[in-house]
Design an enzyme around this catalytic site. Structure first.
Site, PDB file in Angstrom:
ATOM      1  N   ASP A 161      34.892 -51.312  28.177  1.00 14.76           N
ATOM      2  CA  ASP A 161      33.650 -51.045  27.444  1.00 14.76           C
ATOM      3  C   ASP A 161      33.977 -49.996  26.379  1.00 14.76           C
ATOM      4  O   ASP A 161      35.147 -49.636  26.182  1.00 14.76           O
ATOM      5  CB  ASP A 161      32.513 -50.629  28.391  1.00 14.76           C
ATOM      6  CG  ASP A 161      32.732 -49.259  29.028  1.00 14.76           C
ATOM      7  OD1 ASP A 161      33.815 -48.660  28.827  1.00 14.76           O
ATOM      8  OD2 ASP A 161      31.825 -48.781  29.743  1.00 14.76           O
ATOM      9  N   CYS A 171      37.053 -48.496  31.858  1.00 11.80           N
ATOM     10  CA  CYS A 171      35.729 -48.004  31.436  1.00 11.80           C
ATOM     11  C   CYS A 171      35.758 -46.490  31.599  1.00 11.80           C
ATOM     12  O   CYS A 171      36.855 -45.911  31.621  1.00 11.80           O
ATOM     13  CB  CYS A 171      34.588 -48.690  32.208  1.00 11.80           C
ATOM     14  SG  CYS A 171      34.493 -48.341  33.971  1.00 11.80           S
ATOM     15  N   THR A 212      35.031 -44.496  34.167  1.00 10.56           N
ATOM     16  CA  THR A 212      35.651 -44.118  35.444  1.00 10.56           C
ATOM     17  C   THR A 212      36.558 -45.198  36.017  1.00 10.56           C
ATOM     18  O   THR A 212      37.301 -44.927  36.962  1.00 10.56           O
ATOM     19  CB  THR A 212      34.564 -43.856  36.504  1.00 10.56           C
ATOM     20  OG1 THR A 212      33.789 -45.068  36.649  1.00 10.56           O
ATOM     21  CG2 THR A 212      33.648 -42.713  36.101  1.00 10.56           C
ATOM     22  N   GLY A 213      36.439 -46.414  35.530  1.00 15.31           N
ATOM     23  CA  GLY A 213      37.157 -47.560  36.114  1.00 15.31           C
ATOM     24  C   GLY A 213      36.368 -48.218  37.226  1.00 15.31           C
ATOM     25  O   GLY A 213      36.719 -49.306  37.696  1.00 15.31           O
ATOM     26  N   HIS A 217      51.166 -53.688  48.814  1.00 11.47           N
ATOM     27  CA  HIS A 217      50.461 -53.962  50.075  1.00 11.47           C
ATOM     28  C   HIS A 217      49.202 -54.810  49.913  1.00 11.47           C
ATOM     29  O   HIS A 217      48.849 -55.544  50.830  1.00 11.47           O
ATOM     30  CB  HIS A 217      50.082 -52.647  50.752  1.00 11.47           C
ATOM     31  CG  HIS A 217      51.262 -51.913  51.323  1.00 11.47           C
ATOM     32  ND1 HIS A 217      51.131 -50.809  52.135  1.00 11.47           N
ATOM     33  CD2 HIS A 217      52.598 -52.131  51.200  1.00 11.47           C
ATOM     34  CE1 HIS A 217      52.343 -50.374  52.482  1.00 11.47           C
ATOM     35  NE2 HIS A 217      53.247 -51.153  51.917  1.00 11.47           N
ATOM     36  N   ASN A 218      48.500 -54.667  48.788  1.00  8.27           N
ATOM     37  CA  ASN A 218      47.194 -55.334  48.645  1.00  8.27           C
ATOM     38  C   ASN A 218      47.222 -56.502  47.666  1.00  8.27           C
ATOM     39  O   ASN A 218      46.197 -57.128  47.425  1.00  8.27           O
ATOM     40  CB  ASN A 218      46.125 -54.323  48.206  1.00  8.27           C
ATOM     41  CG  ASN A 218      46.151 -53.044  49.026  1.00  8.27           C
ATOM     42  OD1 ASN A 218      46.468 -51.974  48.512  1.00  8.27           O
ATOM     43  ND2 ASN A 218      45.876 -53.141  50.307  1.00  8.27           N
ATOM     44  N   ARG A 239      53.094 -58.888  56.906  1.00  9.68           N
ATOM     45  CA  ARG A 239      51.844 -58.395  57.522  1.00  9.68           C
ATOM     46  C   ARG A 239      50.768 -58.118  56.474  1.00  9.68           C
ATOM     47  O   ARG A 239      49.568 -58.225  56.748  1.00  9.68           O
ATOM     48  CB  ARG A 239      52.108 -57.157  58.387  1.00  9.68           C
ATOM     49  CG  ARG A 239      52.506 -55.917  57.622  1.00  9.68           C
ATOM     50  CD  ARG A 239      52.912 -54.781  58.557  1.00  9.68           C
ATOM     51  NE  ARG A 239      53.114 -53.521  57.868  1.00  9.68           N
ATOM     52  CZ  ARG A 239      54.216 -53.206  57.173  1.00  9.68           C
ATOM     53  NH1 ARG A 239      55.204 -54.083  57.063  1.00  9.68           N
ATOM     54  NH2 ARG A 239      54.325 -52.041  56.573  1.00  9.68           N
ATOM     55  N   HIS A 240      51.210 -57.792  55.268  1.00 13.78           N
ATOM     56  CA  HIS A 240      50.230 -57.510  54.204  1.00 13.78           C
ATOM     57  C   HIS A 240      49.547 -58.808  53.750  1.00 13.78           C
ATOM     58  O   HIS A 240      48.380 -58.788  53.384  1.00 13.78           O
ATOM     59  CB  HIS A 240      50.923 -56.824  53.031  1.00 13.78           C
ATOM     60  CG  HIS A 240      51.649 -55.582  53.436  1.00 13.78           C
ATOM     61  ND1 HIS A 240      50.990 -54.484  53.946  1.00 13.78           N
ATOM     62  CD2 HIS A 240      52.968 -55.280  53.451  1.00 13.78           C
ATOM     63  CE1 HIS A 240      51.875 -53.539  54.236  1.00 13.78           C
ATOM     64  NE2 HIS A 240      53.085 -54.002  53.956  1.00 13.78           N
TER      65      HIS A 240
HETATM   66  C1  RB5 Z   1      29.467 -45.795  30.366  1.00 15.31           C
HETATM   67  O1  RB5 Z   1      28.855 -44.625  29.942  1.00 15.31           O
HETATM   68  C2  RB5 Z   1      29.999 -45.622  31.783  1.00 15.31           C
HETATM   69  O2  RB5 Z   1      28.953 -45.662  32.691  1.00 15.31           O
HETATM   70  C3  RB5 Z   1      31.025 -46.689  32.107  1.00 15.31           C
HETATM   71  O3  RB5 Z   1      32.059 -46.627  31.181  1.00 15.31           O
HETATM   72  C4  RB5 Z   1      31.694 -46.591  33.455  1.00 15.31           C
HETATM   73  O4  RB5 Z   1      32.180 -45.326  33.712  1.00 15.31           O
HETATM   74  C5  RB5 Z   1      30.933 -47.144  34.594  1.00 15.31           C
HETATM   75  O5  RB5 Z   1      31.454 -47.274  35.723  1.00 15.31           O
END
Ligand code: RB5
Length: 151
Positions: free
Chosen positions: A8, A67, A69-70, A100-101, A134-135
Site C-alpha cells: 500500500d 504495508c 506493519t506488514g 520449517h513453515n 516432520r515440517h
Molecule cells: C496504513 O496506514 C496502515 O494501516 C497499513 O499500511 C498497515 O500498517 C496495516 O496493517
C-alpha cells in the site's frame, strides 16, 4: 525465482528498494501495485490479494508484501488458500519461516524495519529452502484447516 511484489502507500518506497535489491541478486520481479505513495485510500487488502492470487495461479513463485506493519497485507494474503504469508522483522524468523513453515510470502512493515535490515531479511527468506519431513506433516495440517473450511 520469479517474485511478485505488493504494497500500500506506506510500503511503496521499501517495496521498490527491495525489488531493486532482489533483481540485482538475479531474481525476476513483478510489481502488482499499488503505485502512488500519496494515495491514502489504496487499501492494503487489494495488493495483498493480487500477489496471493498470482502465486496461486503460478504467475510468480513467491511474494513480498509491504504495508505499514506488514500485518494487514499479510492477513489479506493468508485468506487465499495455499498462501503462507509471514510477517518478519528480523532475519532468523524469515529463514525459519521457509525452512520449517514453507512460507511463500514474506511480509514486512515499512514503519518497522529500515531498508538495510529489510534487505537482510529478504536475503534470508529467499536463500532458505523448505526442509520437509516432520515440517511437511505440520504444513499439511495447516492445509487441512483450509480444506475443512473452504468447501
Ligand atoms: C496504513 O496506514 C496502515 O494501516 C497499513 O499500511 C498497515 O500498517 C496495516 O496493517
Amino acid at each position: 525465482m520469479k517474485i511478485g511484489f505488493g504494497s500500500d502507500h506506506a510500503g511503496i518506497e521499501l517495496k521498490l528498494q527491495l525489488m531493486e535489491h532482489l533483481k540485482a541478486k538475479g531474481h525476476e520481479v513483478v510489481d502488482y501495485g499499488n503505485y502512488d505513495p500519496d494515495d491514502r485510500n489504496d487499501d492494503y487488502p487489494v495488493p495483498g490479494r493480487k500477489v496471493a492470487e498470482a502465486i496461486r495461479a503460478g504467475e510468480v513463485d513467491k511474494g513480498v508484501l509491504v504495508c505499514g506493519t506488514g500485518v494487514g497485507i499479510s492477513l489479506a494474503a493468508n485468506k487465499v488458500p495455499g498462501i503462507r504469508a509471514c510477517v518478519c522483522s528480523e532475519p532468523f524468523t524469515a529463514q525459519l519461516s521457509v525452512r520449517h513453515n514453507n512460507a511463500n510470502v514474506l511480509a514486512m512493515g515499512a514503519r518497522v524495519v529500515g531498508r538495510e535490515l529489510a534487505k537482510m531479511i529478504a536475503d534470508n527468506f529467499f536463500e532458505a529452502e523448505f526442509e520437509g519431513e516432520r515440517h511437511a506433516r505440520r504444513v499439511g495440517m495447516i492445509e487441512q484447516v483450509e480444506k475443512d473450511y473452504c468447501k
